[in-house]
Enzyme design. Structure first.
Site, PDB file in Angstrom:
ATOM      1  N   THR A   1       0.858  -1.190   0.000  1.00  0.00           N
ATOM      2  CA  THR A   1       0.000   0.000   0.000  1.00  0.00           C
ATOM      3  C   THR A   1       0.892   1.237   0.000  1.00  0.00           C
ATOM      4  O   THR A   1       2.060   1.161   0.397  1.00  0.00           O
ATOM      5  CB  THR A   1      -0.893   0.029   1.255  1.00  0.00           C
ATOM      6  OG1 THR A   1      -0.037  -0.013   2.394  1.00  0.00           O
ATOM      7  CG2 THR A   1      -1.833  -1.144   1.303  1.00  0.00           C
TER       8      THR A   1
ATOM      9  N   GLU B   1      -5.839  -3.320  -1.381  1.00  0.00           N
ATOM     10  CA  GLU B   1      -6.293  -4.511  -0.659  1.00  0.00           C
ATOM     11  C   GLU B   1      -7.432  -5.232  -1.385  1.00  0.00           C
ATOM     12  O   GLU B   1      -7.827  -6.328  -1.003  1.00  0.00           O
ATOM     13  CB  GLU B   1      -6.768  -4.118   0.754  1.00  0.00           C
ATOM     14  CG  GLU B   1      -5.645  -3.738   1.711  1.00  0.00           C
ATOM     15  CD  GLU B   1      -5.324  -2.250   1.694  1.00  0.00           C
ATOM     16  OE1 GLU B   1      -5.590  -1.593   0.671  1.00  0.00           O
ATOM     17  OE2 GLU B   1      -4.806  -1.738   2.703  1.00  0.00           O
TER      18      GLU B   1
ATOM     19  N   LYS C   1     -14.593  16.741  11.848  1.00  0.00           N
ATOM     20  CA  LYS C   1     -15.716  16.689  12.777  1.00  0.00           C
ATOM     21  C   LYS C   1     -15.905  18.082  13.360  1.00  0.00           C
ATOM     22  O   LYS C   1     -15.070  18.577  14.094  1.00  0.00           O
ATOM     23  CB  LYS C   1     -15.466  15.650  13.873  1.00  0.00           C
ATOM     24  CG  LYS C   1     -16.732  14.931  14.238  1.00  0.00           C
ATOM     25  CD  LYS C   1     -16.458  13.630  14.948  1.00  0.00           C
ATOM     26  CE  LYS C   1     -17.763  12.827  15.017  1.00  0.00           C
ATOM     27  NZ  LYS C   1     -17.664  11.658  15.827  1.00  0.00           N
TER      28      LYS C   1
ATOM     29  N   TRP D   1     -20.037  15.294  10.984  1.00  0.00           N
ATOM     30  CA  TRP D   1     -19.028  15.143   9.951  1.00  0.00           C
ATOM     31  C   TRP D   1     -19.259  16.104   8.787  1.00  0.00           C
ATOM     32  O   TRP D   1     -20.392  16.253   8.312  1.00  0.00           O
ATOM     33  CB  TRP D   1     -19.061  13.720   9.382  1.00  0.00           C
ATOM     34  CG  TRP D   1     -18.457  12.708  10.304  1.00  0.00           C
ATOM     35  CD1 TRP D   1     -17.707  12.971  11.409  1.00  0.00           C
ATOM     36  CD2 TRP D   1     -18.559  11.295  10.199  1.00  0.00           C
ATOM     37  NE1 TRP D   1     -17.329  11.784  11.993  1.00  0.00           N
ATOM     38  CE2 TRP D   1     -17.830  10.749  11.278  1.00  0.00           C
ATOM     39  CE3 TRP D   1     -19.175  10.429   9.299  1.00  0.00           C
ATOM     40  CZ2 TRP D   1     -17.712   9.381  11.479  1.00  0.00           C
ATOM     41  CZ3 TRP D   1     -19.050   9.069   9.498  1.00  0.00           C
ATOM     42  CH2 TRP D   1     -18.338   8.545  10.588  1.00  0.00           C
TER      43      TRP D   1
HETATM   44  P1  AMP Z   1      -4.840   2.718  -2.930  1.00  0.00           P
HETATM   45  O1  AMP Z   1      -4.789   1.457  -2.172  1.00  0.00           O
HETATM   46  O2  AMP Z   1      -3.558   3.467  -2.916  1.00  0.00           O
HETATM   47  O3  AMP Z   1      -5.363   2.507  -4.301  1.00  0.00           O
HETATM   48  O4  AMP Z   1      -5.876   3.685  -2.178  1.00  0.00           O
HETATM   49  C1  AMP Z   1      -7.198   3.299  -1.936  1.00  0.00           C
HETATM   50  C2  AMP Z   1      -8.019   4.457  -1.446  1.00  0.00           C
HETATM   51  O5  AMP Z   1      -8.147   5.455  -2.469  1.00  0.00           O
HETATM   52  C3  AMP Z   1      -9.449   4.099  -1.111  1.00  0.00           C
HETATM   53  O6  AMP Z   1      -9.576   3.514   0.155  1.00  0.00           O
HETATM   54  C4  AMP Z   1     -10.160   5.433  -1.222  1.00  0.00           C
HETATM   55  O7  AMP Z   1      -9.986   6.200  -0.047  1.00  0.00           O
HETATM   56  C5  AMP Z   1      -9.411   6.105  -2.341  1.00  0.00           C
HETATM   57  N1  AMP Z   1     -10.170   5.971  -3.592  1.00  0.00           N
HETATM   58  C6  AMP Z   1     -10.004   5.089  -4.575  1.00  0.00           C
HETATM   59  N2  AMP Z   1     -10.884   5.297  -5.574  1.00  0.00           N
HETATM   60  C7  AMP Z   1     -11.650   6.344  -5.200  1.00  0.00           C
HETATM   61  C8  AMP Z   1     -12.752   7.046  -5.783  1.00  0.00           C
HETATM   62  N3  AMP Z   1     -13.244   6.739  -6.983  1.00  0.00           N
HETATM   63  N4  AMP Z   1     -13.296   8.069  -5.076  1.00  0.00           N
HETATM   64  C9  AMP Z   1     -12.820   8.418  -3.858  1.00  0.00           C
HETATM   65  N5  AMP Z   1     -11.778   7.804  -3.276  1.00  0.00           N
HETATM   66  C10 AMP Z   1     -11.202   6.773  -3.924  1.00  0.00           C
END
Ligand code: AMP
Length: 541
Positions: free
Chosen positions: A184, A329, A438, A443
């Site tokens: 990640t 994940e 918050k 929120w």
């Molecule tokens: P990563 O593992 O680096 O791809 O990050 C995943 C995170 O990116 C998710 O848990 C979301 O918080 C954010 N994310 C991915 N796609 C979107 C989307 N279409 N809109 C808003 N947040 C997103």
């Protein structure tokens, strides 16, 4: 009693076997690291992937061993991917945009035995090599002519392949054995490894190919701009093989000029990237008054797609937007914002509202939102809570994290996102749980505020963070980047926001900056932004 059908393990090398059998001459085009436009096809790439596998076998690589790649989207990277997992090893894609210490940490944590890397990273790898405790061989993914500056201990990829034949039999594995590893992006703490299995990758590729996602066929031309080191390029190199599609790869090039040229000249029909890439592309198209050729669909994910971006693609350039949500994940795809039969009958503005949400889960992903006590919240489109998921391509535990599961007792994984679900399970992210603001116990959605702000004329990018406030706990601070030549002022932004958001959501302060920090995967780096504004005093009101 069991069913009487064959037990055909779902292995990723079967994807490239299928592509080579059904679409052998279908092209894989790369704007290469060396600079030239390189053309190959699925048949050749499969043969060369077998040579990679054979070399690994000769080096004594065993089932389950990790082999790292530090590379852009290129045909050689695709060969390594399939070659590594076809040899029974684990293809560990490393994000070169991380800090050097994080890269070292990841390679050592994964215990990579071999490192394949692009010419671009020669200096980086030379510097960190002494700290990479388990790496036995360093292989530069180039030909002999480009090895001039390489230290003597680095080996040449093309020389290595020239020593192999293409008769190596793929290793027959259990489908539950590991195929890939991706860490990640680690905006907080150390990056965590997600170990994909052959089964999870193949099932996820089926899901990615369907019409509600990439909609791939043997006539598609697909260009993943999202890098292969960012959650498997959202599975495109797997799904393209499954469909027998043409693959276009940008190599180290991420600038709008090169990408647009590739889209137009190679007649790309589907492409995918994070919003920051599209922001630059739309600006470039407006400035040059050019278009996107034969492009039919653009996938926007990794961060929320602003509605203004969706509208610009669809109304100004005639390109359909598919807003996608996922995370490392989840292999990474979880949901896409396709229009349901009911939504397709709505007026245009309401359809745009639906497309701006993160969408409905793909088959294979179950979703629910819960409150802080784990109680499921109603699917009413309003109740925001912690988004949990489960399914066959969702992580169960982090790599090297011991035996402990990270799932709750029902087998659900906490995504770290805060979201609502409606009666059709259409999901809308309001925040990352660590980014929520918050204010007075309620929120405020930073995502919604950012979307509204970025639609204001003259604004290029927006980020909202919470600033401590003596009375309300926190209040939102809106941080903005102006478009070049724009002189838009705070009062105009406020005027634009009024009426679009609840009154108490209105940011107390607006700060203009020349740029906003991003993570290694193109998301707004809020931890850094919070540091930058740590001394910022909110105007008490
Ligand atoms: P990563 O593992 O680096 O791809 O990050 C995943 C995170 O990116 C998710 O848990 C979301 O918080 C954010 N994310 C991915 N796609 C979107 C989307 N279409 N809109 C808003 N947040 C997103």
């Amino acid at each position: 009693m069991t069913g009487s059908m064959q037990n055909w393990p779902l292995l990723v090398w079967k994807l490239i076997d299928h592509a080579a059998a059904t679409a052998p001459r279908q092209e894989i085009v790369t704007q290469s690291v060396e600079g030239n436009l390189h053309r190959t096809n699925w048949s050749e790439v499969r043969m060369r992937a077998k040579k990679v596998a054979q070399a690994l076998d000769r080096f004594g690589i065993q089932r389950g061993d990790r082999v790292g790649t530090l590379a852009w989207n290129t045909y050689r990277h695709v060969e390594c991917w399939y070659g590594i997992s076809g040899a029974g090893a684990v293809a560990h894609t490393i994000n070169p945009r991380l800090f050097e210490d994080q890269i070292v940490y990841i390679i050592n944590h994964a215990q990579d035995r071999i490192l394949f890397f692009d010419l671009t990273f020669m200096d980086l790898v030379t510097r960190i090599a002494p700290r990479l405790t388990g790496v036995e061989r360093f292989i530069v993914m180039t030909d002999r002519a480009h090895m001039i500056t390489a230290p003597a201990e680095f080996e040449c990829y093309e020389d290595l392949l020239a020593e192999q034949d293409d008769t190596f039999p793929w290793v027959e594995l259990e489908e539950t054995e590991p195929a890939g590893l991706c860490y990640t992006s680690g905006t907080t703490g150390n990056p965590k490894g997600v170990l994909y299995s052959h089964r999870s990758n193949v099932l996820h590729s089926f899901a990615a190919t369907q019409a509600a996602v990439f909609g791939l066929s043997a006539r598609s031309v697909v260009m993943p701009i999202v890098p292969m080191f960012h959650a498997n390029a959202w599975a495109i190199p797997y799904a393209a093989a499954l469909a027998g599609a043409k693959l276009v790869l940008g190599g180290p090039h991420h600038d709008a000029v090169t990408l647009q040229r590739l889209i137009v000249e190679e007649q790309v029909s589907i492409t995918a990237a994070v919003p920051t890439v599209w922001l630059a592309m739309l600006q470039h198209l407006t400035e040059t008054r050019t278009d996107l050729g034969a492009l039919q669909r653009v996938i926007i994910g990794g961060a929320a797609a602003p509605q203004s971006m969706i509208k610009a693609f669809e109304d100004d350039f005639g390109v359909e937007v598919m807003h996608a949500w996922g995370l490392t994940e989840l292999s990474p795809l979880g949901a896409t914002a396709t229009l349901s039969a009911e939504a397709a009958k709505l007026p245009r503005q309401q359809q745009l509202d639906v497309k701006s949400r993160q969408g409905r889960p793909l088959f294979g992903i179950e979703m629910k939102v819960v409150d802080e006590n784990g109680r499921e919240l109603p699917r009413d489109g309003h109740s925001a809570g912690i988004l949990k998921v489960r399914g066959p391509w969702v992580v169960a535990q982090y790599f090297g994290g011991g035996e402990g599961t990270i799932l709750d007792e029902g087998g659900w994984f906490d995504t770290g996102d805060i979201a609502t679900l409606d009666s059709e399970s259409c999901m809308q992210i309001t925040d990352r749980s660590k980014d929520v603001i918050k204010s007075g116990g309620e929120w405020i959605s930073s995502v919604e505020l950012e979307n509204a702000a970025v639609a204001c004329p003259g604004i290029a990018e927006a980020a909202v963070i919470g600033i401590p406030h003596p009375r309300w706990g926190e209040r939102p601070l809106l941080v903005l980047v102006r478009k070049p030549d724009s002189t838009v002022a705070a009062a105009e932004v406020r005027e634009h926001l009024a009426g679009q958001i609840a009154k108490w959501w209105m940011p107390d302060d607006i700060a203009f900056v020349s740029d906003i920090p991003h993570t290694a995967t193109g998301k707004i780096l809020k931890t850094e932004l919070r540091k930058q504004f740590s001394d910022y005093c909110s105007v008490a009101r």
